[in-house]
Every structure is written in structure tokens, then in C-alpha cells.
Design a protein around this motif. Sequence first.
Motif, short mmCIF file in Angstrom:
data_model
loop_
_atom_site.label_atom_id
_atom_site.label_comp_id
_atom_site.label_asym_id
_atom_site.label_seq_id
_atom_site.Cartn_x
_atom_site.Cartn_y
_atom_site.Cartn_z
N TYR A 176 -8.18 -14.14 -2.36
CA TYR A 176 -8.95 -14.95 -1.42
C TYR A 176 -10.22 -14.24 -0.99
CZ TYR A 176 -5.56 -18.66 -0.93
OH TYR A 176 -4.75 -19.74 -1.19
N GLY A 177 -10.65 -13.25 -1.74
CA GLY A 177 -11.88 -12.54 -1.42
C GLY A 177 -11.60 -11.28 -0.61
N TYR A 178 -12.66 -10.68 -0.16
CA TYR A 178 -12.55 -9.40 0.53
C TYR A 178 -12.33 -9.56 2.03
CZ TYR A 178 -14.00 -7.29 -3.82
OH TYR A 178 -14.05 -6.90 -5.12
N ASP A 179 -11.62 -8.59 2.59
CA ASP A 179 -11.35 -8.55 4.02
C ASP A 179 -12.52 -7.83 4.70
OD1 ASP A 179 -10.13 -8.59 6.51
OD2 ASP A 179 -8.93 -6.81 6.12
N GLU A 180 -13.63 -8.54 4.83
CA GLU A 180 -14.85 -7.93 5.36
C GLU A 180 -14.79 -7.70 6.86
OE1 GLU A 180 -18.24 -10.05 3.96
OE2 GLU A 180 -17.55 -9.98 1.89
N LYS A 181 -13.98 -8.46 7.56
CA LYS A 181 -13.92 -8.32 9.02
C LYS A 181 -12.79 -7.39 9.44
CE LYS A 181 -15.86 -12.87 9.71
NZ LYS A 181 -15.67 -14.20 10.23
N GLU A 182 -12.17 -6.73 8.46
CA GLU A 182 -11.07 -5.81 8.72
C GLU A 182 -9.98 -6.47 9.57
OE1 GLU A 182 -12.90 -2.29 10.26
OE2 GLU A 182 -13.91 -1.89 8.38
N LYS A 183 -9.58 -7.64 9.12
CA LYS A 183 -8.56 -8.42 9.80
C LYS A 183 -7.16 -7.87 9.56
CE LYS A 183 -7.04 -13.24 10.02
NZ LYS A 183 -7.28 -14.60 9.52
N TYR A 184 -6.98 -7.21 8.39
CA TYR A 184 -5.66 -6.72 8.02
C TYR A 184 -5.61 -5.20 7.97
CZ TYR A 184 -5.18 -11.57 6.63
OH TYR A 184 -5.16 -12.94 6.64
N THR A 185 -4.42 -4.67 8.28
CA THR A 185 -4.19 -3.23 8.28
C THR A 185 -3.17 -2.89 7.21
OG1 THR A 185 -4.47 -3.30 10.68
CG2 THR A 185 -3.55 -1.28 9.74
N VAL A 186 -3.47 -1.86 6.41
CA VAL A 186 -2.54 -1.43 5.36
C VAL A 186 -1.28 -0.87 6.00
CG1 VAL A 186 -2.18 0.25 3.52
CG2 VAL A 186 -4.36 -0.96 3.70
N LEU A 187 -0.12 -1.35 5.55
CA LEU A 187 1.16 -0.87 6.06
C LEU A 187 1.72 0.19 5.11
CD1 LEU A 187 3.31 -1.14 8.26
CD2 LEU A 187 4.37 -2.93 6.88
N GLU A 188 1.98 -0.20 3.86
CA GLU A 188 2.50 0.75 2.88
C GLU A 188 2.20 0.26 1.47
OE1 GLU A 188 6.70 1.03 3.49
OE2 GLU A 188 7.07 -1.04 2.93
N GLU A 189 2.30 1.16 0.50
CA GLU A 189 2.09 0.78 -0.89
C GLU A 189 3.33 0.06 -1.41
OE1 GLU A 189 1.24 2.62 -5.31
OE2 GLU A 189 0.97 3.91 -3.55
N VAL A 190 3.11 -1.10 -2.03
CA VAL A 190 4.19 -1.90 -2.59
C VAL A 190 4.46 -1.48 -4.03
CG1 VAL A 190 4.85 -4.25 -3.25
CG2 VAL A 190 3.65 -3.86 -1.12
N GLY A 191 3.41 -1.09 -4.73
CA GLY A 191 3.53 -0.69 -6.13
C GLY A 191 2.18 -0.69 -6.79
N GLU A 192 2.21 -0.57 -8.11
CA GLU A 192 0.99 -0.60 -8.92
C GLU A 192 1.12 -1.67 -9.99
OE1 GLU A 192 0.48 3.23 -10.69
OE2 GLU A 192 -0.04 4.19 -8.79
N VAL A 193 -0.01 -2.22 -10.40
CA VAL A 193 -0.01 -3.20 -11.47
C VAL A 193 0.51 -2.53 -12.73
CG1 VAL A 193 -1.44 -4.73 -12.88
CG2 VAL A 193 -1.91 -4.50 -10.45
N LYS A 194 1.54 -3.13 -13.34
CA LYS A 194 2.15 -2.56 -14.54
C LYS A 194 1.49 -3.05 -15.82
CE LYS A 194 6.69 -2.00 -12.45
NZ LYS A 194 8.09 -2.42 -12.47
N LYS A 195 0.93 -4.27 -15.75
CA LYS A 195 0.35 -4.85 -16.97
C LYS A 195 -0.77 -5.81 -16.60
CE LYS A 195 1.66 -7.71 -20.93
NZ LYS A 195 2.73 -8.52 -21.53
N THR A 196 -1.86 -5.74 -17.36
CA THR A 196 -2.97 -6.68 -17.21
C THR A 196 -2.93 -7.63 -18.39
OG1 THR A 196 -4.30 -5.00 -16.11
CG2 THR A 196 -5.46 -6.92 -16.96
N LEU A 197 -2.91 -8.92 -18.11
CA LEU A 197 -2.85 -9.92 -19.18
C LEU A 197 -4.21 -10.04 -19.86
CD1 LEU A 197 -0.88 -12.70 -17.29
CD2 LEU A 197 0.02 -10.89 -18.75
N VAL A 198 -4.18 -10.23 -21.15
CA VAL A 198 -5.42 -10.40 -21.92
C VAL A 198 -5.26 -11.57 -22.87
CG1 VAL A 198 -6.14 -7.99 -21.83
CG2 VAL A 198 -4.62 -8.72 -23.64
N GLY A 199 -6.38 -12.07 -23.33
CA GLY A 199 -6.36 -13.16 -24.31
C GLY A 199 -5.90 -14.47 -23.72
#
Length: 117
Positions: free
Chosen positions: A49-72
Amino acid sequence: MKHYFIYLFLLLMITSGCSSSAQDANEKTTEEGSYEALLNIEGEIYYSYGYDEKEKYTVLEEVGEVKKTLVGEEIMPKEHLTSNYLEKGTQIFSTKEDPEIFLVEDQGKYDVLKKKP
């Protein structure tokens, strides 16, 4: 008076041609799939939904990392932590304010990911 009808006829032909071309383009986009930024987290699809420019949200914790990027031809991520736009290894964070909103850091800003209403 004859010229009036000729101009009117040409105008109708031009406008009807433009509208059918736009309609054809829209049909192709939906047939081929969506180009929205998508991420699958535990079987749920989240949209950018775009960038959080107004700093509305606060990072709580890391959920994970992207395991795969789809191509084609693959457009819809079907596996946990797969995306059609985020690169493999991109960190995903939960937010303090809303458990159904996730953040992805991109060049010092946070991209907001949430379910489509």
C-alpha cells in the motif's frame, strides 16, 4: 450542411476506436494477471500500500525473510514467504499497532503490506 455530417461521422469513428482500444488493453491486463506487489505470509496474500511516510507504524519484530521471488509467468505467490516483487532475503516485520499489517524496509523507508479489504 454535408460537411457537418462528415465531421460528425469522423468524430464518432475516432472516439469509438479509442474506447475499444482502451477496453482491449484492460481486458489483456486482467487476462494476464495483476501486477500488484504481493507477498504470501502463512497462506494469506498481502498487498503493498505504499510507504509509511508519516511513521504511522512501529516495527515490533522480524517475522522472517522472503524465501523466493517469483519470475516469469508466476504472478500469485502460493507458498509462505514468497513474493512477486520483493527480493529473496528481504526482511519482513510485524507492527506494534496492527497484527495484520507488515512492514518491509526499502532504502530507509517502510513499505506497508496489508490484506486487501
